[in-house]
Design a protein around this motif. Structure first.
Motif, PDB file in Angstrom:
ATOM      1  N   GLU A  45       0.701  -1.236   0.187  1.00 44.65           N
ATOM      2  CA  GLU A  45      -0.096  -0.164  -0.125  1.00 44.65           C
ATOM      3  C   GLU A  45       0.846   1.496  -0.039  1.00 44.65           C
ATOM      4  OE1 GLU A  45      -2.828  -0.009   3.024  1.00 44.65           O
ATOM      5  OE2 GLU A  45      -3.865  -1.772   2.393  1.00 44.65           O
ATOM      6  N   SER A  46       2.085   1.132   0.458  1.00 48.89           N
ATOM      7  CA  SER A  46       2.849   2.416   0.501  1.00 48.89           C
ATOM      8  C   SER A  46       3.744   2.687  -0.810  1.00 48.89           C
ATOM      9  CB  SER A  46       4.025   2.043   1.306  1.00 48.89           C
ATOM     10  OG  SER A  46       5.206   1.135   1.217  1.00 48.89           O
ATOM     11  N   HIS A  47       3.545   1.691  -1.980  1.00 46.57           N
ATOM     12  CA  HIS A  47       4.145   2.045  -3.199  1.00 46.57           C
ATOM     13  C   HIS A  47       3.362   2.926  -3.959  1.00 46.57           C
ATOM     14  CE1 HIS A  47       5.926   1.380  -7.149  1.00 46.57           C
ATOM     15  NE2 HIS A  47       6.844   0.591  -6.307  1.00 46.57           N
ATOM     16  N   PRO A  48       3.894   4.034  -4.428  1.00 42.54           N
ATOM     17  CA  PRO A  48       3.128   5.175  -5.096  1.00 42.54           C
ATOM     18  C   PRO A  48       2.486   4.883  -6.340  1.00 42.54           C
ATOM     19  CG  PRO A  48       5.401   5.519  -5.126  1.00 42.54           C
ATOM     20  CD  PRO A  48       5.341   4.529  -4.189  1.00 42.54           C
ATOM     21  N   SER A  49       3.169   3.751  -7.313  1.00 39.48           N
ATOM     22  CA  SER A  49       2.312   3.410  -8.562  1.00 39.48           C
ATOM     23  C   SER A  49       1.114   2.486  -8.574  1.00 39.48           C
ATOM     24  CB  SER A  49       3.711   2.808  -9.426  1.00 39.48           C
ATOM     25  OG  SER A  49       4.589   3.463  -9.675  1.00 39.48           O
ATOM     26  N   SER A  50       0.823   1.944  -7.407  1.00 37.70           N
ATOM     27  CA  SER A  50      -0.038   0.907  -7.265  1.00 37.70           C
ATOM     28  C   SER A  50      -0.748   0.775  -6.052  1.00 37.70           C
ATOM     29  CB  SER A  50       0.656  -0.727  -7.266  1.00 37.70           C
ATOM     30  OG  SER A  50       1.678  -0.667  -6.569  1.00 37.70           O
ATOM     31  N   HIS A  51      -0.533   1.255  -4.939  1.00 40.79           N
ATOM     32  CA  HIS A  51      -1.303   1.698  -3.595  1.00 40.79           C
ATOM     33  C   HIS A  51      -1.822   0.416  -3.220  1.00 40.79           C
ATOM     34  CE1 HIS A  51      -0.466   5.987  -4.198  1.00 40.79           C
ATOM     35  NE2 HIS A  51      -1.055   5.903  -5.482  1.00 40.79           N
ATOM     36  N   GLY A  52      -1.139  -0.615  -3.266  1.00 40.66           N
ATOM     37  CA  GLY A  52      -1.619  -2.083  -2.869  1.00 40.66           C
ATOM     38  C   GLY A  52      -2.243  -2.972  -3.705  1.00 40.66           C
ATOM     39  N   ARG A  53      -2.666  -2.181  -4.897  1.00 40.49           N
ATOM     40  CA  ARG A  53      -3.357  -3.131  -5.652  1.00 40.49           C
ATOM     41  C   ARG A  53      -2.438  -4.190  -6.446  1.00 40.49           C
ATOM     42  NH1 ARG A  53      -8.358  -3.134  -7.170  1.00 40.49           N
ATOM     43  NH2 ARG A  53      -9.870  -1.384  -6.469  1.00 40.49           N
ATOM     44  N   LEU A  54      -3.030  -5.303  -6.883  1.00 39.24           N
ATOM     45  CA  LEU A  54      -2.474  -6.452  -7.757  1.00 39.24           C
ATOM     46  C   LEU A  54      -3.395  -7.040  -8.513  1.00 39.24           C
ATOM     47  CD1 LEU A  54      -0.290  -8.271  -5.139  1.00 39.24           C
ATOM     48  CD2 LEU A  54       0.622  -6.614  -6.710  1.00 39.24           C
ATOM     49  N   CYS A  55      -2.899  -7.593  -9.685  1.00 38.54           N
ATOM     50  CA  CYS A  55      -3.752  -8.255 -10.761  1.00 38.54           C
ATOM     51  C   CYS A  55      -3.869  -9.667  -9.990  1.00 38.54           C
ATOM     52  CB  CYS A  55      -3.368  -7.874 -11.946  1.00 38.54           C
ATOM     53  SG  CYS A  55      -1.730  -8.877 -12.428  1.00 38.54           S
ATOM     54  N   THR A  56      -4.568 -10.445 -10.949  1.00 34.62           N
ATOM     55  CA  THR A  56      -4.491 -11.914 -10.690  1.00 34.62           C
ATOM     56  C   THR A  56      -3.131 -12.574 -10.563  1.00 34.62           C
ATOM     57  OG1 THR A  56      -5.696 -13.956 -11.010  1.00 34.62           O
ATOM     58  CG2 THR A  56      -5.198 -12.630 -12.835  1.00 34.62           C
ATOM     59  N   LYS A  57      -2.347 -12.096 -11.666  1.00 29.65           N
ATOM     60  CA  LYS A  57      -1.146 -12.833 -11.788  1.00 29.65           C
ATOM     61  C   LYS A  57      -0.280 -12.472 -10.560  1.00 29.65           C
ATOM     62  CE  LYS A  57      -0.539 -10.805 -15.727  1.00 29.65           C
ATOM     63  NZ  LYS A  57      -1.873 -10.323 -16.219  1.00 29.65           N
ATOM     64  N   GLY A  58      -0.115 -10.995 -10.355  1.00 30.08           N
ATOM     65  CA  GLY A  58       0.392 -10.705  -9.245  1.00 30.08           C
ATOM     66  C   GLY A  58       0.017 -11.265  -7.643  1.00 30.08           C
ATOM     67  N   MET A  59      -1.178 -11.421  -7.603  1.00 28.63           N
ATOM     68  CA  MET A  59      -1.597 -12.123  -6.442  1.00 28.63           C
ATOM     69  C   MET A  59      -1.331 -13.632  -6.317  1.00 28.63           C
ATOM     70  SD  MET A  59      -5.428 -10.529  -6.095  1.00 28.63           S
ATOM     71  CE  MET A  59      -5.734 -11.119  -4.475  1.00 28.63           C
ATOM     72  N   ASN A  60      -0.934 -14.133  -7.483  1.00 28.04           N
ATOM     73  CA  ASN A  60      -0.796 -15.556  -7.496  1.00 28.04           C
ATOM     74  C   ASN A  60       0.950 -15.722  -7.711  1.00 28.04           C
ATOM     75  OD1 ASN A  60      -2.980 -17.835  -7.605  1.00 28.04           O
ATOM     76  ND2 ASN A  60      -3.582 -15.973  -8.575  1.00 28.04           N
ATOM     77  N   LEU A  61       1.740 -14.779  -7.191  1.00 29.89           N
ATOM     78  CA  LEU A  61       3.257 -14.810  -7.497  1.00 29.89           C
ATOM     79  C   LEU A  61       3.815 -16.036  -6.457  1.00 29.89           C
ATOM     80  CD1 LEU A  61       4.463 -11.045  -8.078  1.00 29.89           C
ATOM     81  CD2 LEU A  61       4.897 -13.223  -9.418  1.00 29.89           C
ATOM     82  N   ALA A  62       3.469 -16.043  -5.390  1.00 30.19           N
ATOM     83  CA  ALA A  62       3.836 -17.033  -4.359  1.00 30.19           C
ATOM     84  C   ALA A  62       3.914 -18.466  -5.173  1.00 30.19           C
ATOM     85  CB  ALA A  62       3.116 -16.948  -3.026  1.00 30.19           C
ATOM     86  N   ALA A  63       2.967 -18.621  -5.911  1.00 27.78           N
ATOM     87  CA  ALA A  63       2.688 -20.105  -6.542  1.00 27.78           C
ATOM     88  C   ALA A  63       3.927 -20.591  -7.641  1.00 27.78           C
ATOM     89  CB  ALA A  63       1.254 -20.484  -6.852  1.00 27.78           C
TER      90      ALA A  63
END
Length: 906
Positions: A45-63
């Motif tokens: 949430e502190s990143h000024p470009s995205s403010h905490g948002r991720l797309c489905t690919k980003g949300m699945n990065l751990a996998a």
């Protein structure tokens, strides 16, 4: 790095701030690890470009963070092309690379070596490779796959505004009153930015949004106007818009006079591009062109967002320039909510250009053709001179390999045996090369097949350095895990080879590559930006760690610079921007009677490039499970093609077989196929076997977005379908040979039953019984728990159970049981009579396509809810679809509209 207390026997949980490794949006992420495992990736949430948002690919990065057979864990070498590669010690592999490079330099000179890199490397990686190529090897033959996505945007910016510098920023999405989206399916390609645009439109419904695209994509769901042009006609459209702006006196004549050059010549040029003339060329109504131009010129701040639809063209520079002209003519640049904003495709294509990691660039946005620029970089690096022979760009480099001019190729972090157009030629070049070094993290890429030497590379989140996103923001990428096996960061591998090579050819240059850290490399690179348009010489890893991501140009004591050219001064010799007198040029390959259809390509919502990373995550395969070719229903009727029928798509360069899917969102006469499908997933050389390698004469970017093709229906008498539970990295190599055994074959990841793969095959006639037995053996069905076979007719029906679950099935020559068996595998509930199910005598509901990958919500559940009168808000609260990453919201709105609930969707 934060340390969180955990039970005494468990490793501590650590959280590391970093950046997503997918698109050029540059979303901040928080990576939580425990031991050698990533347990969660969340938005920062502190990143000024995205403010905490991720797309489905980003949300699945751990996998995607795996330390198994999906990774290249050791170096590998083959002594000749007749033998298999064998694992070798990393130090031996590095020495082998240096010896071969030295041998080639002595025998053939520096122009016989080419380096082809990735837009996903870190800036520090680029800096070292660039130095290695130019200062040590002595060649400008270094290019990246950014040539395939952003080079026309670069060329357009440089030739009009004077520098490769996007002048706008993400904040402008909040201030624009008119948004012009050209050649970009933002909803799929840059979903986090699209969410921000949706929010801005919701706050200000008077905002006008226009989408220019041959397809009605999900991005069009937010549009007030969709200009469904014929592929490749963008210049004619934009010239017509400028014609209207001039005719109706909507241009800013004072701005033009004070800040630009070349307008009068362009004005004469666009005189002939009336809206009526453009209608004939583009296939869109003249009145819509006029409406769009009026909005652009009079509705308030105008922001243009564009990407591959403009760039991947044999006239990509002209398309970019024609769009930028609209901003210069109206003064819509350098102010909040306005400007031409190219959306970068890859996470660090910008950083690569800053570091000079392309044949046509030197560090700090310098020109290798400029003697003064070469001297500046040579002095900074501590060498006498840099080469002045022009370097080979991507397509040229592989052409030179095929011609025998380039003998050794060093490929790092990219997959040209899938991503480059005209795959038959690319693969012939890889076979012709005398020695191919592939520096790679993933074991599933098509290019590895051609490697003589493999160097194991670290990947996200095992690397430390920086990346620059689309809005010129430099962010830190931080190590969250150590690399597995012998894998090492790319810059370390390049330095190790460079030191060994220097020992053989120029011992005095070995110290040039004795870096102690990525921070030291960045410091050297940053100094090379001093006094340049992108000046961030005051940046360092330490400053980025303490102050967070920063935009360039960066002055430590000065004001932030979110936008460029607010003062109307441009980085040209006289401070003025340039209008380019460019004509509309048709596509390089026009439709003919033999090839009457226009093929265009694009992204899937939940996949990335050649799927080497995203293809490891079964959940990301749920939205679109396998390759198909999209045709307009009118074209299907004319060609007598039924839905899901197999068809052959053929261009002058190659062919493939895929099921046909009716798609009314297409413009008639156009066909569409996602860009991701390569020979690792389907028979043949993949979708880019069809692709056109004609290039833009200025940017050298190939025309991946348009090829003339023919489509004909096939009537294959024999088909097979198989499913197998297990780890994707282990199953794909085991079954990959079947992709080369049949004219139609797909091997794709599957979420059915957790994790596994699906295999589909088809042929004009049934294969021999021995072939079917080998297929069954590869599926571990040689001793099935149940079978009904008739091998003489090419029929095998077999299944295997274990641990109370269905483990695998094969249906060859008779697919009637497929739906029931897939349902069994999906829900784990065995039918009362498995024999009847295997014989195809049990009815089962077909699996619904997944719309919301985050919550696993299918089309059927959503359709039922809509039919019951639910609104978008009802769907989100009840089914939870669209409430996590939000990438499925445009599709939800489309479904509501198609069911007559459009007003409710809004």
């Amino acid at each position: 790095m934060k340390h969180v207390s955990s039970p005494s026997l468990a490793p501590p949980v650590r959280t590391v701030a970093s950046v997503c490794c997918y698109c050029g949006t540059g979303c901040g992420v928080q990576v939580r690890t425990q031991g050698e495992r990533v347990i969660e990736v969340a938005g920062d949430e502190s990143h000024p470009s995205s403010h905490g948002r991720l797309c489905t690919k980003g949300m699945n990065l751990a996998a995607t963070v795996r330390r198994d057979a999906s990774r290249v864990l050791t170096a590998q070498l083959r002594r000749n092309r007749e033998e298999e590669r064998r694992p070798i010690a990393l130090h031996s592999a590095l020495s082998a690379a240096a010896r071969r490079l030295a041998q080639t330099l002595r025998q053939h000179g520096p122009q016989a070596i080419g380096l082809y890199l990735s837009g996903q490397l870190l800036t520090e990686d680029y800096a070292v490779f660039n130095k290695l190529a130019r200062a040590l090897i002595g060649t400008n033959n270094i290019d990246t796959n950014s040539r395939l996505c952003m080079s026309s945007a670069v060329s357009g910016y440089v030739r009009t505004l004077g520098a490769d510098a996007p002048p706008a920023c993400y904040e402008d999405l909040d201030h624009a009153k008119m948004v012009f989206i050209a050649g970009s399916n933002m909803a799929y390609a840059h979903p986090v930015l699209f969410r921000r645009l949706e929010a801005a439109k919701a706050r200000d419904p008077s905002m006008k949004i226009v989408v220019v695209d041959p397809r009605r994509t999900d991005t069009c769901e937010i549009a007030d106007l969709h200009l469904q042009i014929s592929a490749g006609t963008d210049v004619a459209l934009m010239h017509a818009m400028l014609n209207v702006l001039i005719w109706e006196d909507l241009v800013d004549r004072d701005y033009i006079a004070r800040h630009t050059e070349g307008f009068e010549a362009l004005k004469r040029r666009v005189h002939e591009y009336t809206p009526r003339a453009a209608q004939e060329i583009c296939g869109v109504p003249a009145e819509d062109i006029v409406r769009c131009a009026r909005w652009f010129g009079s509705h308030g701040p105008a922001l243009s967002l564009y990407t591959m639809g403009l760039n991947q063209s044999s006239s990509g520079t002209a398309k970019n320039a024609a769009l930028i002209h609209l901003h210069l003519a109206t003064g819509q640049i350098g102010k909040p909510g306005a400007g031409p904003f190219s959306l970068t495709g890859q996470p660090n294509a910008m950083g690569g250009r800053e570091a000079g990691g392309m044949a046509t660039l030197l560090p700090g946005h310098r020109d290798p053709g400029d003697a003064a620029h070469r001297a500046q970089v040579a002095a900074a690096w501590g060498v006498d001179s840099l080469p002045d022979t022009p370097g080979l760009t991507a397509v040229e480099m592989f052409d030179a390999v095929l011609e025998g001019k380039v003998k050794v190729l060093w490929i790092a972090g990219t997959n040209p045996a899938q991503s480059l157009p005209n795959q038959a030629k690319v693969r012939a070049a890889l076979r012709r090369a005398e020695f191919v070094i592939v520096q790679e993290a993933y074991a599933n890429t098509e290019t590895l097949e051609y490697a003589d030497l493999v160097l194991p590379a670290a990947t996200w989140p095992e690397k430390d350095g920086t990346m620059t996103n689309s809005e010129r923001r430099v962010s830190r990428v931080r190590t969250a895990l150590r690399p597995p096996g012998d894998a090492r960061p790319d810059w370390q591998l390049a330095c190790a080879v460079a030191r060994r090579l220097a020992a053989e050819i120029a011992p005095a240059k070995a110290p040039l590559f004795r870096y102690r850290s990525a921070a030291e490399i960045f410091a050297e690179h940053a100094r090379l930006t001093a006094g340049r348009d992108l000046d961030y010489s005051a940046l360092s890893h330490a400053l980025l760690d303490s102050e967070g991501p920063q935009q360039w140009p960066f002055a430590p004591q000065g004001a932030a610079c979110p936008r460029l050219y607010a003062d109307g001064v441009f980085p040209t010799s006289d401070g003025r921007a340039r209008f380019m007198d460019v004509a509309y040029t048709p596509v390089a390959e026009r439709p003919t009677a033999r090839r009457p259809l226009r093929l265009t390509t694009g992204r899937l919502r939940d996949q990335w490039h050649t799927m080497s990373r995203s293809g490891l995550v079964p959940q990301l395969a749920r939205h679109v499970e396998e390759p198909c070719i999209h045709l307009h229903p009118q074209d299907m009727e004319r060609l007598k093609i039924a839905g899901e029928q197999l068809v052959e798509v053929q261009s002058e360069r190659g062919a493939l077989v895929a099921p046909a899917q009716p798609d009314p969102a297409l413009k008639p006469g156009h066909v569409y196929m996602p860009m991701h499908w390569g020979s690792g997933y389907m028979a043949g050389d993949g979708v880019n076997a069809l692709g056109n390698d004609a290039v833009d004469p200025l940017s050298h970017q190939p025309e991946l977005k348009h090829s003339a093709v023919s489509v004909r229906p096939l009537d294959y008498a024999w088909q097979a379908s198989a499913w197998m539970r297990g780890a994707i990295p282990e199953l794909r190599p085991r079954l990959a040979s079947w992709l080369r055994a049949f004219p139609y074959a797909v091997l794709v990841p599957s979420t059915i039953g957790g994790e596994g793969v699906r295999l589909r095959l088809a042929a004009p006639e049934a294969p021999q019984a021995a072939v079917l037995e080998r297929l069954a053996a590869d599926l571990e069905l040689e001793r099935p728990d149940m079978a009904f076979d008739d091998p003489a007719r090419g029929v095998l029906r077999r299944l295997r159970r274990g641990d109370g679950q269905l483990q695998a099935f094969l249906l060859a020559g008779d697919l009637r049981a497929q739906t029931a068996l897939l349902a069994w595998a999906e829900d784990g509930k065995a039918p009362e009579d498995p024999g009847r199910a295997l014989m195809g005598r049990m009815r089962a509901a077909a699996r619904a396509r997944i719309v919301c990958a985050c919550h696993g919500v299918g089309e059927d559940a959503i359709a039922q809810a809509i039919q019951a009168g639910q609104t978008l808000e009802d769907l989100q609260s009840g089914l939870k679809c669209g409430t996590a990453c939000g990438s499925c919201v445009p599709q939800l709105k489309r479904m509501l509209r198609e069911h007559g609930m459009g007003e409710i969707a809004a």
